[in-house]
Write an enzyme that holds these catalytic residues in place. Structure first.
Site, PDB file in Angstrom:
ATOM      1  N   GLU A   1       0.850  -1.205   0.000  1.00 21.25           N
ATOM      2  CA  GLU A   1       0.000   0.000   0.000  1.00 21.25           C
ATOM      3  C   GLU A   1       0.881   1.249   0.000  1.00 21.25           C
ATOM      4  O   GLU A   1       2.005   1.219   0.498  1.00 21.25           O
ATOM      5  CB  GLU A   1      -0.922  -0.008   1.216  1.00 21.25           C
ATOM      6  CG  GLU A   1      -0.242  -0.186   2.570  1.00 21.25           C
ATOM      7  CD  GLU A   1       0.303   1.082   3.154  1.00 21.25           C
ATOM      8  OE1 GLU A   1      -0.137   2.157   2.722  1.00 21.25           O
ATOM      9  OE2 GLU A   1       1.192   0.996   4.028  1.00 21.25           O
TER      10      GLU A   1
ATOM     11  N   PHE B   1       7.683  16.432  -0.668  1.00 15.79           N
ATOM     12  CA  PHE B   1       8.531  15.900   0.416  1.00 15.79           C
ATOM     13  C   PHE B   1       9.831  16.670   0.577  1.00 15.79           C
ATOM     14  O   PHE B   1      10.862  16.123   0.931  1.00 15.79           O
ATOM     15  CB  PHE B   1       8.759  14.393   0.248  1.00 15.79           C
ATOM     16  CG  PHE B   1       7.538  13.638   0.704  1.00 15.79           C
ATOM     17  CD1 PHE B   1       6.383  13.642  -0.054  1.00 15.79           C
ATOM     18  CD2 PHE B   1       7.526  13.004   1.934  1.00 15.79           C
ATOM     19  CE1 PHE B   1       5.228  13.029   0.402  1.00 15.79           C
ATOM     20  CE2 PHE B   1       6.370  12.379   2.395  1.00 15.79           C
ATOM     21  CZ  PHE B   1       5.224  12.393   1.619  1.00 15.79           C
ATOM     22  N   LEU B   2       9.750  17.961   0.311  1.00 11.69           N
ATOM     23  CA  LEU B   2      10.885  18.845   0.568  1.00 11.69           C
ATOM     24  C   LEU B   2      10.486  19.915   1.585  1.00 11.69           C
ATOM     25  O   LEU B   2      11.053  20.994   1.593  1.00 11.69           O
ATOM     26  CB  LEU B   2      11.362  19.503  -0.738  1.00 11.69           C
ATOM     27  CG  LEU B   2      12.118  18.608  -1.716  1.00 11.69           C
ATOM     28  CD1 LEU B   2      12.553  19.394  -2.949  1.00 11.69           C
ATOM     29  CD2 LEU B   2      13.361  17.981  -1.060  1.00 11.69           C
TER      30      LEU B   2
ATOM     31  N   GLY C   1      11.308  20.552   8.479  1.00  9.32           N
ATOM     32  CA  GLY C   1      10.549  20.606   9.729  1.00  9.32           C
ATOM     33  C   GLY C   1      11.286  19.905  10.847  1.00  9.32           C
ATOM     34  O   GLY C   1      12.529  19.901  10.886  1.00  9.32           O
TER      35      GLY C   1
ATOM     36  N   CYS D   1       4.869   4.629   9.427  1.00 12.58           N
ATOM     37  CA  CYS D   1       5.603   3.983   8.336  1.00 12.58           C
ATOM     38  C   CYS D   1       7.080   4.355   8.246  1.00 12.58           C
ATOM     39  O   CYS D   1       7.938   3.484   8.358  1.00 12.58           O
ATOM     40  CB  CYS D   1       4.923   4.290   7.006  1.00 12.58           C
ATOM     41  SG  CYS D   1       3.319   3.516   6.870  1.00 12.58           S
TER      42      CYS D   1
ATOM     43  N   LYS E   1       1.264  14.463  11.970  1.00 15.83           N
ATOM     44  CA  LYS E   1       0.968  15.392  10.878  1.00 15.83           C
ATOM     45  C   LYS E   1      -0.502  15.792  11.011  1.00 15.83           C
ATOM     46  O   LYS E   1      -1.256  15.130  11.751  1.00 15.83           O
ATOM     47  CB  LYS E   1       1.254  14.760   9.522  1.00 15.83           C
ATOM     48  CG  LYS E   1       0.336  13.606   9.155  1.00 15.83           C
ATOM     49  CD  LYS E   1       0.602  13.174   7.731  1.00 15.83           C
ATOM     50  CE  LYS E   1      -0.470  12.242   7.226  1.00 15.83           C
ATOM     51  NZ  LYS E   1      -0.280  11.838   5.850  1.00 15.83           N
TER      52      LYS E   1
ATOM     53  N   ARG F   1       1.778   7.858  16.640  1.00 19.04           N
ATOM     54  CA  ARG F   1       2.866   6.895  16.536  1.00 19.04           C
ATOM     55  C   ARG F   1       4.149   7.576  16.029  1.00 19.04           C
ATOM     56  O   ARG F   1       4.138   8.223  14.993  1.00 19.04           O
ATOM     57  CB  ARG F   1       2.480   5.741  15.611  1.00 19.04           C
ATOM     58  CG  ARG F   1       1.625   4.714  16.328  1.00 19.04           C
ATOM     59  CD  ARG F   1       1.184   3.622  15.404  1.00 19.04           C
ATOM     60  NE  ARG F   1       0.197   4.082  14.452  1.00 19.04           N
ATOM     61  CZ  ARG F   1      -0.353   3.311  13.511  1.00 19.04           C
ATOM     62  NH1 ARG F   1       0.015   2.057  13.406  1.00 19.04           N
ATOM     63  NH2 ARG F   1      -1.263   3.795  12.699  1.00 19.04           N
TER      64      ARG F   1
HETATM   65  C1  UDX Z   1       3.641   7.570   4.419  1.00 18.89           C
HETATM   66  C2  UDX Z   1       3.766   7.484   2.903  1.00 18.89           C
HETATM   67  O1  UDX Z   1       3.568   8.800   2.337  1.00 18.89           O
HETATM   68  C3  UDX Z   1       2.795   6.486   2.343  1.00 18.89           C
HETATM   69  O2  UDX Z   1       2.973   6.370   0.934  1.00 18.89           O
HETATM   70  C4  UDX Z   1       3.059   5.148   3.023  1.00 18.89           C
HETATM   71  O3  UDX Z   1       2.321   4.120   2.512  1.00 18.89           O
HETATM   72  C5  UDX Z   1       2.844   5.291   4.523  1.00 18.89           C
HETATM   73  O4  UDX Z   1       3.763   6.277   4.998  1.00 18.89           O
HETATM   74  P1  UDX Z   1       2.067   8.813   6.169  1.00 18.89           P
HETATM   75  O5  UDX Z   1       2.949   8.216   7.205  1.00 18.89           O
HETATM   76  O6  UDX Z   1       0.610   8.754   6.349  1.00 18.89           O
HETATM   77  O7  UDX Z   1       2.381   8.153   4.754  1.00 18.89           O
HETATM   78  O8  UDX Z   1       2.410  10.366   6.067  1.00 18.89           O
HETATM   79  P2  UDX Z   1       3.259  11.337   5.123  1.00 18.89           P
HETATM   80  O9  UDX Z   1       2.386  12.380   4.600  1.00 18.89           O
HETATM   81  O10 UDX Z   1       4.075  10.605   4.136  1.00 18.89           O
HETATM   82  O11 UDX Z   1       4.218  12.038   6.198  1.00 18.89           O
HETATM   83  C6  UDX Z   1       5.095  11.280   7.028  1.00 18.89           C
HETATM   84  C7  UDX Z   1       5.900  12.193   7.913  1.00 18.89           C
HETATM   85  O12 UDX Z   1       6.814  12.962   7.148  1.00 18.89           O
HETATM   86  C8  UDX Z   1       5.071  13.219   8.706  1.00 18.89           C
HETATM   87  O13 UDX Z   1       5.571  13.301  10.020  1.00 18.89           O
HETATM   88  C9  UDX Z   1       5.266  14.532   7.966  1.00 18.89           C
HETATM   89  O14 UDX Z   1       5.149  15.655   8.803  1.00 18.89           O
HETATM   90  C10 UDX Z   1       6.694  14.345   7.470  1.00 18.89           C
HETATM   91  N1  UDX Z   1       6.980  15.133   6.254  1.00 18.89           N
HETATM   92  C11 UDX Z   1       6.364  14.849   5.090  1.00 18.89           C
HETATM   93  C12 UDX Z   1       7.908  16.165   6.311  1.00 18.89           C
HETATM   94  O15 UDX Z   1       8.483  16.436   7.382  1.00 18.89           O
HETATM   95  N2  UDX Z   1       8.194  16.869   5.176  1.00 18.89           N
HETATM   96  C13 UDX Z   1       7.602  16.598   3.978  1.00 18.89           C
HETATM   97  O16 UDX Z   1       7.922  17.283   2.997  1.00 18.89           O
HETATM   98  C14 UDX Z   1       6.644  15.555   3.944  1.00 18.89           C
END
Ligand code: UDX
Length: 464
Positions: A149, A247-248, A251, A258, A318, A325
């Site tokens: 997934e 994803f840039l 923070g 995950c 987020k 978690r």
């Molecule tokens: C992630 C993956 O995106 C998804 O494809 C996978 O199957 C499960 O894990 P998720 O954990 O729900 O999803 O959240 P995501 O939006 O990816 O963010 C993960 C973490 O990264 C968060 O703590 C978020 O704040 C952080 N993040 C994300 C950043 O710090 N900067 C970014 O640019 C993006």
């Protein structure tokens, strides 16, 4: 088709309602009686957009039970969607996956495809195949397929239905045909490959995203030293389609169910084969340090946090989820309490989990105002809409000293300047009001990038 989904967490329940949306009949298996009784009343035990609406809309195609064997008996496909949490030694815990596989082997009566959606180490699907082979029964064949997934919490239903790809890992046989039928309603790219490759696509994707975040966080830390602006840097980088803009966002590091788990699992998987995956190891280390960056920043204003009132805005890892978690808030709150601060938290999704960890030590507030009222410091840990929309001038009015340390870059430096607050965020010059006593502010890079091993345990190390 007749589908059984075992496990109704984020992955299982979202998959189930989306399969129902595509016209399939889905039986969901849930062993937790509390969750099951919620599901049976048509409500969702998880905080996820659209799930409850889909449960209502497709109620006739969805059923819920705790009887795994009955649910699997006549299924054409059984999806394993149970958790694979991190074990004490860093590996993924596959206990639940193999327990369900045992139930499937004992109960399935006809041909069936056992589809693994849980994130499992490379080679697990093959092990399951051997398990089914060793328990073969006449008149039936159980095939194993890997179908990872890629759902993000908060947008999981949309990601399931309209995500950029669906990956199917199968051996030769009817598995691919069955899965193509199940995904007939999906119009994106279908990648059909062998099972190990499918397993690796999942790990490589999550690890790459984690790497991207850790990379931009390091660039952000460097931006603070050299006086550059990380958001503009990210925009400039992201404009190149080879890099991409997602994803840039710099923070306080990634959390959630995950990335932290999957980076460590890949690290330990590689180690098992005597290979060191250095980039991932670095990403983990950077992330652990980044999570406590605000604590280090706080030391620039107060040498000791003892006796201070600290407002913490946002607990979830987020926005749009209530999930704590591996959320950076956990580590920050632990350190704040350990240092003797009086911690006041605000999060719009409630306090059940945090209260179970700290029943008496923290104050849970109903509003942002209540949390920041007379505080000496404010930490922003989740970029909730309510926080972004909170007028920065209110901090000046309400706080004892208007020091806002923002781990999610919710405000523009201009807005902070106008509001007259101290605004210290990630990867940008901090904002100080003109009358600020500069001598209280320490130099930026010395304390921030010094080593504080007790605050940043190297979690990728085995806890023997
Ligand atoms: C992630 C993956 O995106 C998804 O494809 C996978 O199957 C499960 O894990 P998720 O954990 O729900 O999803 O959240 P995501 O939006 O990816 O963010 C993960 C973490 O990264 C968060 O703590 C978020 O704040 C952080 N993040 C994300 C950043 O710090 N900067 C970014 O640019 C993006």
């Amino acid at each position: 088709m007749k589908i059984t989904v075992v496990g109704t967490g984020y992955v299982g329940l979202v998959s189930a309602v989306c399969f129902a949306h595509w016209g399939h009949t889905v039986t969901c298996v849930e062993a937790d009686q509390k969750k099951l009784s919620v599901l049976k009343t048509g409500r969702s035990p998880i905080f996820e957009k659209d799930v409850e609406e889909f449960m209502r809309r497709y109620a006739k195609q969805l059923s819920f039970t705790d009887n795994c064997r009955d649910a699997c008996k006549e299924a054409e496909a059984v999806f394993i969607c149970v958790g694979t949490p991190e074990r004490e030694d860093g590996f993924a815990n596959l206990k639940q996956v193999f327990a369900i596989a045992g139930e499937i082997a004992d109960s399935v009566e006809g041909d069936c495809v056992c589809v693994v959606k849980s994130t499992v180490p490379i080679g697990t699907n093959q092990k399951l195949d051997r398990l089914f082979f060793s328990r073969a029964k006449k008149g039936r064949r159980i095939e194993v397929a890997c179908n990872p997934e890629f759902l993000s919490q908060g947008t999981a239903v949309h990601d399931f239905l309209f995500g950029p790809r669906v990956v199917i890992g199968v051996e030769k046989g009817r598995g691919a045909k069955v899965l193509r039928n199940i995904y007939a309603g999906y119009s994106g790219k279908l990648i059909v490959t062998d099972r190990q490759t499918a397993e690796m696509i999942k790990y490589a994707s999550n690890n790459f995203l984690a790497l991207k975040i850790s990379f931009i966080n390091e660039i952000a830390n460097l931006c603070e030293i050299v006086g550059a602006d990380v958001e503009t840097v990210a925009r400039g980088m992201g404009a190149d389609s080879r890099i991409g803009e997602q994803f840039l966002r710099a923070g306080i590091g990634y959390g959630g169910s995950c990335f932290p788990k999957d980076t460590k699992a890949l690290h330990w998987l590689a180690k098992y084969y005597d290979y060191e995956i250095k980039t991932v190891k670095a990403a983990i280390e950077v992330n652990e340090n980044q999570k406590i960056r605000l604590i280090k920043k706080a030391r620039r204003y107060y040498p000791s946090l003892e006796g201070l009132t600290v407002a913490v805005l946002g607990l979830a890892f987020k926005p749009d989820t209530d999930d704590l978690r591996d959320a950076p808030s956990l580590q920050n709150i632990a350190v704040l309490l350990q240092e003797g601060a009086d911690v006041r938290v605000w999060d719009p999704t409630g306090y059940e989990r945090i209260k179970s960890l700290y029943p008496h030590q923290i104050t849970c507030c109903g509003t942002i105002e209540e949390a920041v009222d007379k505080a000496h410091l404010c930490f922003i840990l989740t970029e909730w809409k309510q926080v972004k929309e909170f007028d920065p001038a209110r901090y000046l009015k309400l706080m004892q000293r208007p020091i806002v340390i923002d781990g999610r870059n919710c405000y523009s430096p201009d807005a902070a300047q106008k509001a007259g607050i101290v605004y210290d965020c990630i990867g940008k010059d901090r904002v100080l009001p003109p009358n600020w006593q500069e001598e209280l502010s320490r130099p930026l890079y010395l304390p921030l990038d010094g080593q504080e091993p007790s605050l940043a345990p190297h979690l990728y190390q085995r806890r023997a």
